[in-house]
Design a protein around this motif. Structure first.
Motif, short mmCIF file in Angstrom:
data_model
loop_
_atom_site.label_atom_id
_atom_site.label_comp_id
_atom_site.label_asym_id
_atom_site.label_seq_id
_atom_site.Cartn_x
_atom_site.Cartn_y
_atom_site.Cartn_z
N THR A 11 26.79 -0.49 -18.66
CA THR A 11 26.18 0.75 -18.17
C THR A 11 25.16 1.33 -19.14
N PRO A 14 20.15 6.01 -20.47
CA PRO A 14 20.88 4.75 -20.61
C PRO A 14 20.24 3.60 -19.83
N GLN A 74 26.08 3.31 -21.42
CA GLN A 74 26.64 4.62 -21.72
C GLN A 74 27.68 4.53 -22.83
#
Length: 297
Positions: free
Chosen positions: A228, A111, A230
């Motif tokens: 993030t 990520p 993610q």
């Protein structure tokens, strides 16, 4: 989906479209729809090396602002504010790093967060779309909805009669109301409810669509928190109904984050969402017919 007489199915922008109309669309109208979709794709697709977005990703710089730039990027800026930066139009590199790239490699390189100073890098004023340095614009938070609206606009100037434009589950209805099943994100054979849509749009998003395994074996998907890089892990699926598909698509994206319900209220959209632990939530006054028990709320 409809009792209308004519159905036209085709593939475009990585999904299957179905346009259902009361009267069959003549060839020139189909050609105009195809041209409208291709023009949008040649501008905004991060999967096409010949798109304007891909050219900006390679070199940055400035181009004449495409017709949809202001509407989409203004809305994306509002989404970014409402979600505390979780939605970000420069999230393209984050998606590519996890494997959802132009070649669909699904190779997880880990990520990376999208740049939080994106407003300083990306501008769309004065008739120009500009990046101060190379970056990958991604309008997936609302772009398919915008394209549904553009296709619908073509058809509204014809004698098609009742119209349903369905782009892989993001759809707009004009004329005869349609009852749309809300697909269960964990079992596509089931629905969590039915929503009657009349002269409006319904858009959906779910983590079971465009999902792939990570390097560690965990499941990745296309709905990222840009802060993030993610995938979102708390919301499994969202549905939103609004007067136009771009708004419904934007709200369906925003509902994966805390600010989504407030923005939906401000924009006058109704919504339903399911969490990853199976709970179903919906907006006050939501008119969807949901097949849920009281203890699932």
């Amino acid at each position: 989906m409809s009792t209308a007489a004519a159905s036209w199915r085709f593939d475009a922008i990585g999904t299957t479209w179905e346009i259902v109309t009361e009267r069959e669309l003549p060839g020139p109208v189909q050609d105009e729809v195809t041209a409208r979709i291709d023009a949008f794709d040649r501008t905004w697709s991060r999967f096409r090396p010949d798109s304007e977005v891909s050219a900006l990703a390679r070199a940055g710089g400035s181009i004449p602002a495409p017709p949809d730039a202001v509407a989409m990027l203004d809305a994306l800026a509002t989404l970014a504010d409402a979600t505390g930066g979780a939605v970000n139009p420069l999230v393209g590199a984050s998606l590519a790093s996890l494997g959802y790239d132009a070649h669909y490699t699904f190779h997880d390189a880990g990520p990376i967060a999208a740049p939080d100073d994106w407003r300083e890098r990306l501008t769309w004023q004065g008739g120009r779309l500009a990046l101060s340095e190379p970056a990958l614009i991604d309008v997936g938070a609302l772009g398919k909805g915008r394209l549904v609206d553009l296709v619908l606009d073509v058809l509204l100037h014809t004698e098609a009669g009742d119209i349903t434009v369905d782009a892989g589950g993001d759809l707009a209805v004009r004329g005869r109301p349609q009852r749309i099943g809300l697909e269960h994100p964990f079992d596509p054979r089931r629905a969590i409810g039915v929503w009657e849509v009349a002269d409006a749009a319904l858009c959906a998003s779910a983590i079971n669509r465009r999902a792939w395994p990570s390097a560690t074996g965990a499941t990745l998907h296309h709905v990222l928190d840009a802060r993030t890089g993610q995938p979102v892990r708390t919301i499994a699926a969202t549905w939103a109904v609004a007067p136009d598909a771009m708004t419904a698509d934007a709200i369906a994206t925003a509902l994966f984050f805390d600010g989504g319900p407030r923005l939906a209220h401000e924009w006058g959209a109704e919504w339903v969402r399911m969490t990853t632990d199976g709970r179903v939530e919906w907006s006050p006054g939501c008119r969807a017919d949901l097949f849920v028990r009281a203890d699932s709320v």
